[in-house]
Enzyme design. Structure first.
Site, mmCIF file in Angstrom:
data_model
loop_
_atom_site.group_PDB
_atom_site.id
_atom_site.type_symbol
_atom_site.label_atom_id
_atom_site.label_comp_id
_atom_site.label_asym_id
_atom_site.label_seq_id
_atom_site.Cartn_x
_atom_site.Cartn_y
_atom_site.Cartn_z
ATOM 1 N N CYS A 25 0.817 -1.226 0.000
ATOM 2 C CA CYS A 25 0.000 0.000 0.000
ATOM 3 C C CYS A 25 0.843 1.265 0.000
ATOM 4 C CB CYS A 25 -0.926 0.007 1.205
ATOM 5 S SG CYS A 25 -1.961 -1.445 1.278
ATOM 6 N N HIS A 61 -3.740 6.681 3.008
ATOM 7 C CA HIS A 61 -4.091 5.386 2.425
ATOM 8 C C HIS A 61 -5.479 4.992 2.937
ATOM 9 C CE1 HIS A 61 -4.134 1.374 1.096
ATOM 10 N NE2 HIS A 61 -3.934 0.841 2.280
ATOM 11 N N ASN A 117 -10.366 -0.622 -0.354
ATOM 12 C CA ASN A 117 -8.908 -0.488 -0.286
ATOM 13 C C ASN A 117 -8.308 -1.014 -1.589
ATOM 14 O OD1 ASN A 117 -6.165 -0.768 0.184
ATOM 15 N ND2 ASN A 117 -6.377 -1.868 2.124
#
Ligand code: ACO
Length: 329
Positions: free
Chosen positions: A116, A256, A286
């Protein structure tokens, strides 16, 4: 500030696959509820790539849109980095496929895997290569097709992830705005928190690993949750300090997008009002390395970000990896 030449984002683009998977759809697939997913994660729906789409296809769309918004021709691009942990194949690099698709024939192309945090890591690498005068124009893409690596029988992970891509064009700038500074970190001691155990050299593909579902993403949610809050708060403070700035100077934080509760906790720790946090997890889930460039592009498209704004990008992910970037827009 790295080197003598400053770099700036001169264009953004993003691409979300057409197919939308709602929480109601997931209720029919695993033992979950829309209420649990929304209250525990903030997610309402996520996009899923069509069977004929892979990460390079999503990346190509986002890249083309970023080049168009920057008014830069593909032939002018010197460097392409695709941040991804869900590449088309283990080799060749997804970035090479994108380079061919967009006809950026003179560009050097490689992938960067920091889960990520990949987009911020890639931005840092590209910014330094431009600052040192090696390259002039770079295309940085975060792209993931996580739907291919999710165990659709595991309710603790399958409700979280989605597919998508975001991209920026970076260029040397004579102005005083642009990318101000970076802070990056890693701790392989946390490698067990999030992983796809099989399919690499440790556990190559075999009937056995597939039967054990080891080729799918696994996560220890609770430990990850706590580490994400701590490290994203720290990274934001650290990059601001390095730039000689404070929380009060921040116009937008683009974190994020892993869980809305993580973002709210980070905002609270930083004493940053929620309206300064860019949040799109409700509609995208996500998308790992793609969350930040997608959220950035959407904020730009919506006209939220104005010239002179101070933007902080901050991330946390598998590795463990984390990092932040301060940008004067
Ligand atoms: N639907 C219903 N119940 C569920 C679901 C679901 N989809 N998933 C888990 N549960 C249950 C669990 O079984 C557990 O039940 P139990 O108490 O009977 O055992 C209960 O809900 C609570 O589970 P927790 O794991 O404690 O739930 P939590 O509030 O921690 O939320 C979550 C889980 C959303 C995964 C959270 O821990 C999280 O967001 N973690 C961080 C994710 C992250 O930051 N990832 C980093 C990047 S990802 C990457 O790198 C690719």
């Amino acid at each position: 500030m790295h080197g003598q030449i400053r770099t700036a984002v001169v264009g953004t683009g993003s691409y979300l696959p057409e197919k939308v998977l709602t929480n109601a759809d997931l209720e029919r697939m695993v033992d979950t509820t829309d209420e649990w997913i929304q209250t525990r994660t903030g997610i309402k729906e996520r996009h899923i790539a069509s069977p004929d789409e892979a990460t390079s296809d999503l990346a190509t769309q986002a890249a083309s849109r970023a080049l168009e918004s920057a008014n830069v021709e593909a032939g002018e691009v010197d460097l392409i980095i695709v941040a991804t942990c869900t590449p088309d194949m283990l080799l060749p690099a997804t970035a090479c496929i994108v380079q061919h698709n967009i006809k950026a024939h003179k560009a050097v192309a490689f992938d960067l895997e920091a889960a990520c945090s990949g987009f911020i890591y890639a931005l840092s690498v590209a910014s330094n290569l431009i600052s040192s005068g090696i390259y002039h124009t770079a295309l940085i893409i975060g792209a993931e097709t996580f739907s291919r690596f999710i165990d659709w029988k595991d309710r603790s992970t399958c409700v979280l992830l989605g597919d998508g891509a975001g991209a920026v064009v970076l260029r040397a700038t004579p102005k005083s705005n642009g990318l101000l500074d970076f802070y990056l970190g890693a701790d392989g001691g946390g490698a067990e928190y999030m992983k796809i155990p099989a399919g690499g050299s440790r556990l190559p593909a075999s009937h056995d690993v597939i039967n054990q579902r080891l080729h799918y993403f696994q996560m220890r949610g609770n430990e990850t949750f706590k580490a994400a809050i701590k490290l994203m708060s720290y990274s934001t403070k650290r990059v601001l300090k390095q730039s000689g700035l404070s929380i009060a100077d921040v116009d937008y934080l683009i974190p994020h997008q892993a869980n809305v509760r993580i973002m709210e906790a980070v905002a609270k720790r930083l004493s940053l009002p929620l309206d300064k946090i860019i949040i799109n997890i409700q509609s995208c889930g996500n998308t790992s390395a793609a969350t930040i460039p997608i959220a950035l592009d959407q904020a730009v498209q919506e006209g939220k970000i104005a010239d002179g704004n101070l933007i902080v990008l901050v991330s946390f992910g598998a590795g463990l990896t984390w990092g932040a970037c301060a940008i004067k827009w």
